[in-house]
Scaffold this motif. Structure first.
Motif, PDB file in Angstrom:
ATOM      1  N   LEU A 120       0.807  -1.216   0.000  1.00 51.92           N
ATOM      2  CA  LEU A 120       0.000   0.000   0.000  1.00 51.92           C
ATOM      3  C   LEU A 120       0.844   1.272   0.000  1.00 51.92           C
ATOM      4  CD1 LEU A 120      -2.744  -1.164   2.511  1.00 51.92           C
ATOM      5  CD2 LEU A 120      -2.972  -0.934   0.044  1.00 51.92           C
ATOM      6  N   ARG A 121       2.155   1.131   0.052  1.00 50.70           N
ATOM      7  CA  ARG A 121       3.014   2.318   0.107  1.00 50.70           C
ATOM      8  C   ARG A 121       2.777   3.281  -1.064  1.00 50.70           C
ATOM      9  NH1 ARG A 121       8.041   0.082   0.506  1.00 50.70           N
ATOM     10  NH2 ARG A 121       7.735  -0.167   2.735  1.00 50.70           N
ATOM     11  N   PRO A 122       2.527   2.799  -2.295  1.00 51.55           N
ATOM     12  CA  PRO A 122       2.312   3.752  -3.392  1.00 51.55           C
ATOM     13  C   PRO A 122       1.120   4.672  -3.175  1.00 51.55           C
ATOM     14  CG  PRO A 122       2.788   1.577  -4.244  1.00 51.55           C
ATOM     15  CD  PRO A 122       2.592   1.424  -2.759  1.00 51.55           C
ATOM     16  N   THR A 123       0.168   4.266  -2.337  1.00 50.56           N
ATOM     17  CA  THR A 123      -1.003   5.106  -2.100  1.00 50.56           C
ATOM     18  C   THR A 123      -0.862   5.903  -0.799  1.00 50.56           C
ATOM     19  OG1 THR A 123      -2.150   3.324  -0.946  1.00 50.56           O
ATOM     20  CG2 THR A 123      -2.487   3.481  -3.321  1.00 50.56           C
ATOM     21  N   GLN A 124       0.340   5.827  -0.202  1.00 46.17           N
ATOM     22  CA  GLN A 124       0.628   6.563   1.032  1.00 46.17           C
ATOM     23  C   GLN A 124      -0.270   6.145   2.191  1.00 46.17           C
ATOM     24  OE1 GLN A 124       3.341   8.644   1.060  1.00 46.17           O
ATOM     25  NE2 GLN A 124       3.545   7.774  -0.990  1.00 46.17           N
ATOM     26  N   ILE A 125      -0.739   4.916   2.154  1.00 38.58           N
ATOM     27  CA  ILE A 125      -1.566   4.398   3.246  1.00 38.58           C
ATOM     28  C   ILE A 125      -0.664   3.678   4.243  1.00 38.58           C
ATOM     29  CG2 ILE A 125      -3.430   2.800   3.879  1.00 38.58           C
ATOM     30  CD1 ILE A 125      -4.559   3.190   1.073  1.00 38.58           C
ATOM     31  N   VAL A 126      -0.849   3.969   5.506  1.00 39.98           N
ATOM     32  CA  VAL A 126      -0.162   3.227   6.555  1.00 39.98           C
ATOM     33  C   VAL A 126      -1.217   2.415   7.284  1.00 39.98           C
ATOM     34  CG1 VAL A 126       1.250   3.354   8.622  1.00 39.98           C
ATOM     35  CG2 VAL A 126       1.568   5.040   6.801  1.00 39.98           C
ATOM     36  N   PRO A 127      -1.357   1.134   6.973  1.00 48.84           N
ATOM     37  CA  PRO A 127      -2.461   0.358   7.531  1.00 48.84           C
ATOM     38  C   PRO A 127      -2.281   0.087   9.016  1.00 48.84           C
ATOM     39  CG  PRO A 127      -0.968  -1.072   6.346  1.00 48.84           C
ATOM     40  CD  PRO A 127      -0.478   0.334   6.129  1.00 48.84           C
ATOM     41  N   LYS A 128      -3.336   0.196   9.735  1.00 50.08           N
ATOM     42  CA  LYS A 128      -3.347  -0.197  11.136  1.00 50.08           C
ATOM     43  C   LYS A 128      -4.666  -0.918  11.375  1.00 50.08           C
ATOM     44  CE  LYS A 128      -2.799   1.447  15.886  1.00 50.08           C
ATOM     45  NZ  LYS A 128      -1.886   0.340  16.188  1.00 50.08           N
ATOM     46  N   ALA A 129      -4.660  -2.193  11.115  1.00 45.29           N
ATOM     47  CA  ALA A 129      -5.883  -2.971  11.244  1.00 45.29           C
ATOM     48  C   ALA A 129      -6.226  -3.149  12.712  1.00 45.29           C
ATOM     49  CB  ALA A 129      -5.705  -4.334  10.585  1.00 45.29           C
ATOM     50  N   PRO A 130      -7.481  -2.940  13.090  1.00 39.03           N
ATOM     51  CA  PRO A 130      -7.881  -3.194  14.470  1.00 39.03           C
ATOM     52  C   PRO A 130      -7.627  -4.648  14.846  1.00 39.03           C
ATOM     53  CG  PRO A 130      -9.586  -1.984  13.273  1.00 39.03           C
ATOM     54  CD  PRO A 130      -8.579  -2.422  12.257  1.00 39.03           C
ATOM     55  N   ASP A 131      -7.237  -4.890  16.089  1.00 44.00           N
ATOM     56  CA  ASP A 131      -6.978  -6.254  16.532  1.00 44.00           C
ATOM     57  C   ASP A 131      -8.185  -7.153  16.304  1.00 44.00           C
ATOM     58  OD1 ASP A 131      -4.433  -5.649  17.286  1.00 44.00           O
ATOM     59  OD2 ASP A 131      -4.896  -5.410  19.416  1.00 44.00           O
ATOM     60  N   GLY A 132      -9.378  -6.586  16.483  1.00 43.41           N
ATOM     61  CA  GLY A 132     -10.586  -7.388  16.303  1.00 43.41           C
ATOM     62  C   GLY A 132     -10.745  -7.890  14.881  1.00 43.41           C
ATOM     63  N   VAL A 133     -10.333  -7.068  13.901  1.00 44.62           N
ATOM     64  CA  VAL A 133     -10.413  -7.494  12.499  1.00 44.62           C
ATOM     65  C   VAL A 133      -9.453  -8.647  12.247  1.00 44.62           C
ATOM     66  CG1 VAL A 133     -10.029  -6.803  10.105  1.00 44.62           C
ATOM     67  CG2 VAL A 133     -11.162  -5.235  11.682  1.00 44.62           C
ATOM     68  N   LEU A 134      -8.229  -8.508  12.745  1.00 45.43           N
ATOM     69  CA  LEU A 134      -7.238  -9.561  12.557  1.00 45.43           C
ATOM     70  C   LEU A 134      -7.661 -10.845  13.264  1.00 45.43           C
ATOM     71  CD1 LEU A 134      -3.959  -7.490  12.986  1.00 45.43           C
ATOM     72  CD2 LEU A 134      -5.001  -8.287  10.871  1.00 45.43           C
ATOM     73  N   ALA A 135      -8.170 -10.715  14.481  1.00 44.58           N
ATOM     74  CA  ALA A 135      -8.627 -11.895  15.209  1.00 44.58           C
ATOM     75  C   ALA A 135      -9.787 -12.560  14.472  1.00 44.58           C
ATOM     76  CB  ALA A 135      -9.053 -11.509  16.622  1.00 44.58           C
ATOM     77  N   GLY A 136     -10.682 -11.736  13.920  1.00 49.60           N
ATOM     78  CA  GLY A 136     -11.803 -12.279  13.173  1.00 49.60           C
ATOM     79  C   GLY A 136     -11.360 -13.007  11.922  1.00 49.60           C
ATOM     80  N   LEU A 137     -10.376 -12.448  11.221  1.00 50.77           N
ATOM     81  CA  LEU A 137      -9.861 -13.096  10.019  1.00 50.77           C
ATOM     82  C   LEU A 137      -9.229 -14.450  10.348  1.00 50.77           C
ATOM     83  CD1 LEU A 137      -8.204 -10.199   7.979  1.00 50.77           C
ATOM     84  CD2 LEU A 137     -10.147 -11.605   7.291  1.00 50.77           C
ATOM     85  N   ILE A 138      -8.409 -14.462  11.386  1.00 49.37           N
ATOM     86  CA  ILE A 138      -7.768 -15.718  11.782  1.00 49.37           C
ATOM     87  C   ILE A 138      -8.817 -16.745  12.172  1.00 49.37           C
ATOM     88  CG2 ILE A 138      -6.288 -16.827  13.486  1.00 49.37           C
ATOM     89  CD1 ILE A 138      -4.665 -14.267  13.574  1.00 49.37           C
ATOM     90  N   GLY A 139      -9.817 -16.316  12.949  1.00 48.67           N
ATOM     91  CA  GLY A 139     -10.871 -17.230  13.367  1.00 48.67           C
ATOM     92  C   GLY A 139     -11.652 -17.773  12.180  1.00 48.67           C
ATOM     93  N   MET A 140     -11.937 -16.905  11.213  1.00 51.50           N
ATOM     94  CA  MET A 140     -12.681 -17.328  10.029  1.00 51.50           C
ATOM     95  C   MET A 140     -11.884 -18.342   9.222  1.00 51.50           C
ATOM     96  SD  MET A 140     -14.225 -14.969   6.943  1.00 51.50           S
ATOM     97  CE  MET A 140     -12.590 -14.487   6.343  1.00 51.50           C
ATOM     98  N   VAL A 141     -10.604 -18.050   9.003  1.00 48.86           N
ATOM     99  CA  VAL A 141      -9.759 -18.962   8.232  1.00 48.86           C
ATOM    100  C   VAL A 141      -9.594 -20.291   8.973  1.00 48.86           C
ATOM    101  CG1 VAL A 141      -7.439 -19.331   7.328  1.00 48.86           C
ATOM    102  CG2 VAL A 141      -8.566 -17.118   7.010  1.00 48.86           C
ATOM    103  N   ASP A 142      -9.311 -20.230  10.284  1.00 38.52           N
ATOM    104  CA  ASP A 142      -9.164 -21.459  11.063  1.00 38.52           C
ATOM    105  C   ASP A 142     -10.432 -22.308  10.996  1.00 38.52           C
ATOM    106  OD1 ASP A 142      -6.590 -20.940  11.829  1.00 38.52           O
ATOM    107  OD2 ASP A 142      -7.099 -20.218  13.838  1.00 38.52           O
ATOM    108  N   ALA A 143     -11.576 -21.669  11.220  1.00 42.29           N
ATOM    109  CA  ALA A 143     -12.841 -22.411  11.235  1.00 42.29           C
ATOM    110  C   ALA A 143     -13.116 -23.041   9.877  1.00 42.29           C
ATOM    111  CB  ALA A 143     -13.990 -21.491  11.639  1.00 42.29           C
ATOM    112  N   GLY A 144     -12.862 -22.276   8.804  1.00 40.56           N
ATOM    113  CA  GLY A 144     -13.107 -22.794   7.465  1.00 40.56           C
ATOM    114  C   GLY A 144     -12.207 -23.968   7.131  1.00 40.56           C
ATOM    115  N   ILE A 145     -10.927 -23.866   7.487  1.00 42.80           N
ATOM    116  CA  ILE A 145      -9.991 -24.942   7.165  1.00 42.80           C
ATOM    117  C   ILE A 145     -10.267 -26.177   8.012  1.00 42.80           C
ATOM    118  CG2 ILE A 145      -7.565 -25.626   7.273  1.00 42.80           C
ATOM    119  CD1 ILE A 145      -6.823 -22.806   6.402  1.00 42.80           C
ATOM    120  N   ILE A 146     -10.535 -25.991   9.297  1.00 47.07           N
ATOM    121  CA  ILE A 146     -10.797 -27.143  10.159  1.00 47.07           C
ATOM    122  C   ILE A 146     -12.088 -27.852   9.745  1.00 47.07           C
ATOM    123  CG2 ILE A 146     -11.368 -27.835  12.524  1.00 47.07           C
ATOM    124  CD1 ILE A 146      -9.352 -25.697  13.456  1.00 47.07           C
ATOM    125  N   TRP A 147     -13.106 -27.084   9.365  1.00 50.50           N
ATOM    126  CA  TRP A 147     -14.337 -27.702   8.850  1.00 50.50           C
ATOM    127  C   TRP A 147     -14.005 -28.562   7.633  1.00 50.50           C
ATOM    128  CZ3 TRP A 147     -19.441 -28.046  10.263  1.00 50.50           C
ATOM    129  CH2 TRP A 147     -20.314 -28.545   9.289  1.00 50.50           C
TER     130      TRP A 147
END
Length: 224
Positions: free
Chosen positions: A152-179
């Motif tokens: 994202l550097r070309p767009t001058q964005i410095v991402p700071k994802a909320p912890d809840g978003v990251l935790a949700g993504l990990i949970g979604m991926v884990d749940a999908g793969i384990i299923w």
């Protein structure tokens, strides 16, 4: 007659010794535990792990403070091994979907090859305190965030994802793969495609909430 007080003192002293007094033996123990769980699942006993490592069972706690500590070390090692599979995809050029698809493909492939370890790492995240849970996954999260910043550097964005978003993504991926591991109701390619679409949508929504519009066809290039 056994000097009980002396025996108790020596036992306590052994258990209180800092992990890492003998790094070689500790690494051997963690490697043995990782392989044992990979082959036999998370219910493998300390005795089996000690035997595989060539360490007398009473000596296990010279190198780790507890079974919980050993579990955490195994989760860290498994996460580091998974990161090595993911790492090449963190520096590739492509659209957001292309990048996510490469990462998802590597994760699903590793999970298919190591289903017991993948379930084990996911369980650590779900059952321990947040701090302990993320210790085993932080290498992957840190690398992912660095990659996002590069893309994202070309767009001058410095991402700071909320912890809840990251935790949700990990949970979604884990749940999908384990299923999928448990039911095999999709092909491996199908589960990769589905998770890639879902993760991409979540990331795009997060960027929108931060006030940035990332076009679907925008190509991220960390070398630019």
């Amino acid at each position: 007659m056994v000097d009980v007080a002396k025996w108790v003192d020596s036992t306590v002293a052994r258990r209180l010794r800092k992990a890492g007094d003998d790094q070689g033996r500790r690494a051997l123990l963690v490697e043995a535990a990782t392989r044992a769980i990979d082959e036999g699942g998370p219910r493998v006993g300390v005795g089996q792990i000690a035997e595989r490592a060539g360490i007398p069972r009473p000596h296990v706690y010279r190198y780790v403070e507890s079974k919980s500590q050993l579990d955490l070390e195994v989760a860290r090692k498994a996460s580091a091994d998974l990161l090595e599979e993911v790492r090449p995809h963190l520096s590739r050029a492509g659209t957001s979907y292309d990048v996510v698809h490469g990462i998802a493909e590597a994760i699903v492939r590793w999970a298919a090859e190591h289903p017991n370890l993948y379930r084990f790492v996911a369980a650590q995240k779900q059952t321990r305190s947040l701090h302990q849970a993320r210790m085993g996954r932080s290498l992957f999260l840190d690398a992912l965030m660095v990659a996002m910043a590069d893309y994202l550097r070309p767009t001058q964005i410095v991402p700071k994802a909320p912890d809840g978003v990251l935790a949700g993504l990990i949970g979604m991926v884990d749940a999908g793969i384990i299923w999928w591991l448990d039911h095999q109701d999709e092909t491996q390619d199908e589960v990769v495609d589905r998770l890639s679409r879902q993760v991409t949508l979540v990331l795009q929504d997060m960027m929108t909430q931060l006030g940035y519009d990332v076009p679907d066809d925008m190509v991220f290039d960390p070398e630019a």
